[in-house]
Scaffold this active site. Structure first.
Site, mmCIF file in Angstrom:
data_model
loop_
_atom_site.group_PDB
_atom_site.id
_atom_site.type_symbol
_atom_site.label_atom_id
_atom_site.label_comp_id
_atom_site.label_asym_id
_atom_site.label_seq_id
_atom_site.Cartn_x
_atom_site.Cartn_y
_atom_site.Cartn_z
ATOM 1 N NE ARG A 165 47.052 42.398 49.046
ATOM 2 C CZ ARG A 165 45.938 42.891 49.411
ATOM 3 N NH1 ARG A 165 45.738 43.420 50.589
ATOM 4 N NH2 ARG A 165 44.797 43.079 48.764
ATOM 5 C CG HIS B 154 48.039 41.707 38.255
ATOM 6 N ND1 HIS B 154 47.763 40.418 38.116
ATOM 7 C CD2 HIS B 154 47.110 42.399 38.571
ATOM 8 C CE1 HIS B 154 46.790 40.058 38.567
ATOM 9 N NE2 HIS B 154 46.128 41.297 38.879
#
Lengths: 359, 359
Positions: free
Chosen positions: A238, A245
């Site tokens: 995930r 980010h």
């Protein structure tokens, strides 16, 4: 209307994608637990859509919680004002919270639902492109801390997500672009054909072609749902959803929450991650340029803010949630549609990359 | 040392009960995830036990978070100071928090662990009788809100619980009594033989006989572990653990958190619940008197504070977490060792009960 299922065992839920869904009272009703509802929204979105939503919920006891608009309000103090209102109106464990807004509202309403009386139900009605393709899918909820973004939160899955494409009519240009940053991300990390589709359709998306936007939302949500179903709590794969980010969160924290939009910071961070991947010899310059070109066409920044130094990046990135035992891990690219999480970036390479980016 | 397993599938964990366990470095080590640890304690407990605990953790990077002591500090603001410290010391997702203190420390440290970076591990080292027999078992974590006790929180199970009987040597009399209120509760709700054992041994317990205390802790934890294993998230039967708590929480909230100890409020609340059960014809006066006698011998209050009115009780109880769709549900007794959760108490009966109790 298209329906997409996020497959998480007894926490599975549907995402409804289509036009004019806010008026349809049969979508939300099956997911209500009792007769109590609290709609959490903000000062920008509530005047546009709260009445429409309330019409489809007639006959129910509705508490309205209207928060100030912006990432700078995504903190524990503002979260507490949601609890104030729920307790004043004597909401019980069978209440249902509804998030009507962008990513900030979704994250805060979801976290409030995770914590109120140790957990109540909630429904996501995302009103920005970014929230529809990213923050409303996958159950990550939370608030920021002065020392790091999204540092306080919970995994708490919604009962359903209603992604109404019609709300983009009122979305500011800057917010539309910010959403496209996350859309482009999906192509880069796990869906090469989608990236190519985006290259062919980016002008339509920027011009708000409804059909193109619906397709972009659907394929983004499909990609995210697939990754999340494999690894709900980010034990492994995930983390690839976080391309750009780690750099992006550093930018947001440094500039002050809300100054750069999340998607803008992710766009600049994505270019930094692509550049670093190239430095490692994993991808070629041509792919970096294709990514930059697409982000520029989406009217997104592709370099970090001028006032940031490599040292500031290093310090802010050290609290990243992907750090394990003091070791920074980054999401990088091994090819188009192929992201990996790696803790093996040589420090000197990372430093020279930051020096270049911060020039 | 005795080991008790709380059976919750992949969230199962052991409770170690015995003397001088704080020094034993082989108990905690197997449950550490990485090399980072944060010990959360308070100004009263830390000077007594922090050094001993740290000695058994030598070689590890330890952050100390020392909070002020008292229920009045169990709120979101103080919780945030735990996050401050964790982020300043750059704790990652593999960190382990250790709660060294009573119920307030356990609830806050557990909730901080539930939320920090969306969830990290924690270990409970309860240093009060109440925490050993109640709050450290079962994974309920959280903080208070000005409008209601424990209204913000999460279910988050610890990795292990170390219940060291030796810490009772430093426990104030009032805290010992408060713990006995929860011990007596287990007898009343689900273990008649244990209630009878308590009647025979209450003097020993008040005199801090170590063997009697160890037995009381073990049997209390066994009872709680059994109920929690059946119904982890309080969908049903687990609510019986709240005998006396609906009245008790109202007392705590009204008097101001920390003025009445939780166990003291539960003791008075238990008598109110027993009285109401008798009014309903479910138990006889003799059992009410046995409960009162045992609580009095444990030096606990058996009537609510003099300044509280029935109307205040009704208002504060309306936000109880067991309220469903506006309907108050109470835990009452149908016999010794037999509690039920009921929403069927006639309003007039409840009012006359409150009138009597508040005389």
């Amino acid at each position: 209307m298209q329906t997409l299922k996020v497959d998480l065992g007894d926490r599975s839920y549907p995402i409804y994608i289509g036009s004019s869904l806010l008026d349809q009272d049969d979508l939300i009703h099956p997911f209500l637990n009792g007769s109590q509802i609290a709609i959490v929204s903000n000062e920008t979105v509530a005047p546009l859509y709260l009445q429409t939503l309330k019409q489809s919920l007639s006959g129910l006891k509705i508490t309205e919680v209207i928060l100030p608009d912006g990432e700078q309000y995504k903190n524990l103090d503002v979260l507490n004002t949601i609890f104030d209102q729920l307790l004043k109106d004597v909401h019980g464990r069978k209440t249902t919270l509804i998030a009507l807004g962008g990513g900030v509202i979704g994250d805060m309403c979801g976290f409030a639902a995770a914590c109120y009386q140790r957990g109540v139900d909630y429904i996501q009605i995302p009103t920005t492109l970014l929230a529809q393709v990213d923050s409303s899918v996958g159950g990550k909820t939370g608030v920021n801390h002065a020392l790091g973004k999204n540092m306080i939160g919970a995994f708490h899955q919604p009962k359903c997500v209603v992604a109404d494409i019609s709300v983009f009519k009122t979305l500011p240009d800057r917010e539309l672009s910010a959403g496209l940053a996350e859309v482009i991300k999906y192509g880069l990390i796990c869906d090469a054909p989608f990236f190519e589709w985006l290259e062919a359709n980016i002008e339509k998306l920027v011009a708000r072609d409804e059909k193109a936007l619906a397709e972009a939302v659907l394929r983004s949500c499909q990609n995210k749902a697939e990754v999340v179903a494999e690894d709900e709590k980010e034990g492994g794969r995930r983390a690839i959803l976080n391309l750009g980010h780690t750099f992006g969160h550093a930018i947001e924290t440094h500039e002050g929450y809300g100054v750069w939009l999340h998607g803008e910071a992710v766009a600049a961070g994505t270019v930094m991650a692509a550049d670093l991947s190239k430095k490692l010899g994993w991808i070629d310059e041509a792919l970096v340029q294709r990514a930059i070109k697409l982000l520029v066409k989406a009217k997104l920044p592709v370099v970090p803010p001028q006032d940031m130094t490599p040292a500031q990046f290093m310090e802010l990135m050290s609290v990243d949630k992907k750090v394990v035992d003091g070791k920074l891990r980054l999401v990088l690219l091994k090819g188009l549609g192929e992201a990996v999480v790696t803790g093996d970036v040589p420090q000197d390479l990372l430093h020279s990359q930051l020096e270049e980016s911060c020039k």
